[in-house]
Design a protein around this motif. Sequence first.
Motif, PDB file in Angstrom:
ATOM      1  N   CYS A 193      99.256  40.984  20.813  1.00  0.00           N
ATOM      2  CA  CYS A 193      98.103  41.893  20.817  1.00  0.00           C
ATOM      3  C   CYS A 193      98.495  43.345  20.555  1.00  0.00           C
ATOM      4  CB  CYS A 193      97.374  41.817  22.157  1.00  0.00           C
ATOM      5  SG  CYS A 193      96.439  40.296  22.408  1.00  0.00           S
ATOM      6  N   ALA A 194      99.752  43.668  20.701  1.00  0.00           N
ATOM      7  CA  ALA A 194     100.187  45.060  20.574  1.00  0.00           C
ATOM      8  C   ALA A 194     100.044  45.549  19.136  1.00  0.00           C
ATOM      9  CB  ALA A 194     101.631  45.196  21.037  1.00  0.00           C
ATOM     10  N   ALA A 195      99.476  46.729  18.975  1.00  0.00           N
ATOM     11  CA  ALA A 195      99.271  47.299  17.642  1.00  0.00           C
ATOM     12  C   ALA A 195     100.593  47.544  16.934  1.00  0.00           C
ATOM     13  CB  ALA A 195      98.483  48.601  17.755  1.00  0.00           C
ATOM     14  N   SER A 196     101.629  47.869  17.699  1.00  0.00           N
ATOM     15  CA  SER A 196     102.911  48.233  17.096  1.00  0.00           C
ATOM     16  C   SER A 196     103.596  47.077  16.381  1.00  0.00           C
ATOM     17  CB  SER A 196     103.845  48.793  18.175  1.00  0.00           C
ATOM     18  OG  SER A 196     104.063  47.823  19.190  1.00  0.00           O
ATOM     19  N   THR A 197     103.257  45.847  16.752  1.00  0.00           N
ATOM     20  CA  THR A 197     103.902  44.677  16.140  1.00  0.00           C
ATOM     21  C   THR A 197     102.906  43.791  15.401  1.00  0.00           C
ATOM     22  OG1 THR A 197     103.651  43.425  18.212  1.00  0.00           O
ATOM     23  CG2 THR A 197     105.718  44.618  17.891  1.00  0.00           C
ATOM     24  N   ALA A 198     101.698  44.279  15.199  1.00  0.00           N
ATOM     25  CA  ALA A 198     100.641  43.447  14.620  1.00  0.00           C
ATOM     26  C   ALA A 198     100.939  43.060  13.183  1.00  0.00           C
ATOM     27  CB  ALA A 198      99.306  44.183  14.685  1.00  0.00           C
ATOM     28  N   GLN A 199     100.712  41.796  12.885  1.00  0.00           N
ATOM     29  CA  GLN A 199     100.788  41.265  11.534  1.00  0.00           C
ATOM     30  C   GLN A 199      99.413  40.698  11.183  1.00  0.00           C
ATOM     31  OE1 GLN A 199     103.500  41.453   9.498  1.00  0.00           O
ATOM     32  NE2 GLN A 199     104.503  42.627  11.118  1.00  0.00           N
ATOM     33  N   PRO A 200      99.093  40.584   9.895  1.00  0.00           N
ATOM     34  CA  PRO A 200      97.774  40.075   9.505  1.00  0.00           C
ATOM     35  C   PRO A 200      97.513  38.684  10.081  1.00  0.00           C
ATOM     36  CG  PRO A 200      98.881  41.052   7.626  1.00  0.00           C
ATOM     37  CD  PRO A 200      99.900  40.994   8.717  1.00  0.00           C
ATOM     38  N   LEU A 201      96.261  38.472  10.471  1.00  0.00           N
ATOM     39  CA  LEU A 201      95.837  37.195  11.034  1.00  0.00           C
ATOM     40  C   LEU A 201      94.679  36.619  10.223  1.00  0.00           C
ATOM     41  CD1 LEU A 201      95.696  38.014  14.865  1.00  0.00           C
ATOM     42  CD2 LEU A 201      97.348  36.528  13.721  1.00  0.00           C
ATOM     43  N   PRO A 202      94.478  35.307  10.305  1.00  0.00           N
ATOM     44  CA  PRO A 202      93.258  34.729   9.708  1.00  0.00           C
ATOM     45  C   PRO A 202      92.026  35.329  10.383  1.00  0.00           C
ATOM     46  CG  PRO A 202      94.842  33.018  10.274  1.00  0.00           C
ATOM     47  CD  PRO A 202      95.348  34.274  10.898  1.00  0.00           C
ATOM     48  N   ASP A 203      90.892  35.205   9.741  1.00  0.00           N
ATOM     49  CA  ASP A 203      89.658  35.719  10.318  1.00  0.00           C
ATOM     50  C   ASP A 203      89.387  35.042  11.658  1.00  0.00           C
ATOM     51  OD1 ASP A 203      89.253  37.347   8.137  1.00  0.00           O
ATOM     52  OD2 ASP A 203      87.910  35.939   7.115  1.00  0.00           O
ATOM     53  N   PRO A 204      88.810  35.775  12.615  1.00  0.00           N
ATOM     54  CA  PRO A 204      88.510  35.185  13.920  1.00  0.00           C
ATOM     55  C   PRO A 204      87.303  34.255  13.828  1.00  0.00           C
ATOM     56  CG  PRO A 204      87.619  37.392  13.826  1.00  0.00           C
ATOM     57  CD  PRO A 204      88.417  37.204  12.553  1.00  0.00           C
ATOM     58  N   PRO A 205      87.158  33.346  14.793  1.00  0.00           N
ATOM     59  CA  PRO A 205      85.958  32.518  14.825  1.00  0.00           C
ATOM     60  C   PRO A 205      84.738  33.383  15.130  1.00  0.00           C
ATOM     61  CG  PRO A 205      87.246  32.206  16.820  1.00  0.00           C
ATOM     62  CD  PRO A 205      88.083  33.041  15.903  1.00  0.00           C
ATOM     63  N   ARG A 206      83.594  32.978  14.624  1.00  0.00           N
ATOM     64  CA  ARG A 206      82.364  33.709  14.907  1.00  0.00           C
ATOM     65  C   ARG A 206      81.910  33.409  16.338  1.00  0.00           C
ATOM     66  NH1 ARG A 206      81.558  31.598   9.855  1.00  0.00           N
ATOM     67  NH2 ARG A 206      80.196  29.940  10.675  1.00  0.00           N
ATOM     68  N   PRO A 207      81.141  34.325  16.937  1.00  0.00           N
ATOM     69  CA  PRO A 207      80.683  34.100  18.319  1.00  0.00           C
ATOM     70  C   PRO A 207      80.014  32.746  18.517  1.00  0.00           C
ATOM     71  CG  PRO A 207      80.204  36.349  17.662  1.00  0.00           C
ATOM     72  CD  PRO A 207      80.720  35.643  16.433  1.00  0.00           C
ATOM     73  N   ARG A 208      79.175  32.345  17.574  1.00  0.00           N
ATOM     74  CA  ARG A 208      78.481  31.059  17.710  1.00  0.00           C
ATOM     75  C   ARG A 208      79.466  29.900  17.680  1.00  0.00           C
ATOM     76  NH1 ARG A 208      74.293  28.745  20.066  1.00  0.00           N
ATOM     77  NH2 ARG A 208      73.772  26.758  19.066  1.00  0.00           N
ATOM     78  N   GLN A 209      80.516  30.021  16.883  1.00  0.00           N
ATOM     79  CA  GLN A 209      81.522  28.967  16.830  1.00  0.00           C
ATOM     80  C   GLN A 209      82.248  28.837  18.168  1.00  0.00           C
ATOM     81  OE1 GLN A 209      83.641  30.528  13.358  1.00  0.00           O
ATOM     82  NE2 GLN A 209      83.018  28.714  12.179  1.00  0.00           N
ATOM     83  N   MET A 210      82.586  29.979  18.778  1.00  0.00           N
ATOM     84  CA  MET A 210      83.268  29.931  20.070  1.00  0.00           C
ATOM     85  C   MET A 210      82.342  29.374  21.147  1.00  0.00           C
ATOM     86  SD  MET A 210      86.360  30.606  19.715  1.00  0.00           S
ATOM     87  CE  MET A 210      86.728  30.530  21.467  1.00  0.00           C
ATOM     88  N   TYR A 211      81.046  29.708  21.066  1.00  0.00           N
ATOM     89  CA  TYR A 211      80.097  29.183  22.031  1.00  0.00           C
ATOM     90  C   TYR A 211      80.047  27.656  21.942  1.00  0.00           C
ATOM     91  CZ  TYR A 211      75.669  28.272  24.392  1.00  0.00           C
ATOM     92  OH  TYR A 211      74.701  27.779  25.225  1.00  0.00           O
ATOM     93  N   LYS A 212      80.005  27.130  20.722  1.00  0.00           N
ATOM     94  CA  LYS A 212      79.989  25.682  20.537  1.00  0.00           C
ATOM     95  C   LYS A 212      81.284  25.054  21.062  1.00  0.00           C
ATOM     96  CE  LYS A 212      78.489  23.989  16.657  1.00  0.00           C
ATOM     97  NZ  LYS A 212      78.300  23.792  15.189  1.00  0.00           N
ATOM     98  N   ALA A 213      82.400  25.744  20.843  1.00  0.00           N
ATOM     99  CA  ALA A 213      83.676  25.227  21.335  1.00  0.00           C
ATOM    100  C   ALA A 213      83.687  25.182  22.859  1.00  0.00           C
ATOM    101  CB  ALA A 213      84.828  26.095  20.824  1.00  0.00           C
ATOM    102  N   MET A 214      83.110  26.200  23.507  1.00  0.00           N
ATOM    103  CA  MET A 214      83.034  26.229  24.963  1.00  0.00           C
ATOM    104  C   MET A 214      82.178  25.089  25.489  1.00  0.00           C
ATOM    105  SD  MET A 214      82.608  30.338  25.419  1.00  0.00           S
ATOM    106  CE  MET A 214      82.245  30.283  27.172  1.00  0.00           C
ATOM    107  N   LEU A 215      81.054  24.825  24.837  1.00  0.00           N
ATOM    108  CA  LEU A 215      80.207  23.713  25.257  1.00  0.00           C
ATOM    109  C   LEU A 215      80.929  22.380  25.092  1.00  0.00           C
ATOM    110  CD1 LEU A 215      76.711  24.709  23.815  1.00  0.00           C
ATOM    111  CD2 LEU A 215      77.543  24.941  26.157  1.00  0.00           C
ATOM    112  N   ARG A 216      81.676  22.243  24.004  1.00  0.00           N
ATOM    113  CA  ARG A 216      82.410  21.005  23.771  1.00  0.00           C
ATOM    114  C   ARG A 216      83.473  20.807  24.852  1.00  0.00           C
ATOM    115  NH1 ARG A 216      83.823  22.033  18.954  1.00  0.00           N
ATOM    116  NH2 ARG A 216      81.927  21.173  18.017  1.00  0.00           N
TER     117      ARG A 216
END
Length: 227
Positions: A193-216
């Motif tokens: 999470c540190a800005a000093s060592t950050a490397q590019p990441l894939p796009d994050p999941p959308r809020p609705r996707q995470m909500y569905k994952a939580m329900l699952r």
Amino acid sequence: MASTPPPMSPSSTGLRVDAERNRQRIVTAAREVFAELGLDVPMEDIARRAGVGVGTLYRRYPTRAGLIAAAFEAKMNAYADAARQALTDPDPWHGFCGYVEQICAMQACDRGFTTVLTMTFPTAKQFEAARDRAFADFTTLIERAKAAGKLRADFVTEDMPMFLMANAGVLTATTDAAPDAWRRLVGYLLQACAASTAQPLPDPPRPRQMYKAMLRAARRQRPSHKP
């Protein structure tokens, strides 16, 4: 002529004193059993731990979800208070890291809470209000840590439930054999999470996707026996 005994006095919750005593025993027993064994423990076991009949338990809490919300209300308030306390840290990055570590530690100490954090309780208004308060404060905590140049710019709120799911998986796999393994996972996550060592990441999941994952995740934990 024998006198008629006075009616039982109502408690502050509106229940008779004996009914309120049973309610407290049920909630305390549920909290202990859920923490020790997880959320899929038979309701009969909870009634037995509380020293009440299973009928009494179901009269007070007809659904498992209602009992879970009651058992974890205090812990959810502590969860919300942790975010509020983190905002008082003069070092935004330290506050952010301390919050993540504290919430993951709460998971490690309570097997039931590991699952509760990925569940929703639409009918438990106070419970969900505490969750909403925690979310709002955590959002502010993220913004402060980014503004200080310490938290990677692409961190989003949806990353936190993903951390919790990852931590839950490690806890499930290692609690008996390596009970502190989760601390190493959290250390890795915070370094990422540190800005000093950050490397590019894939796009994050959308809020609705995470909500569905939580329900699952919640459905996977739902017991097959009587609710």
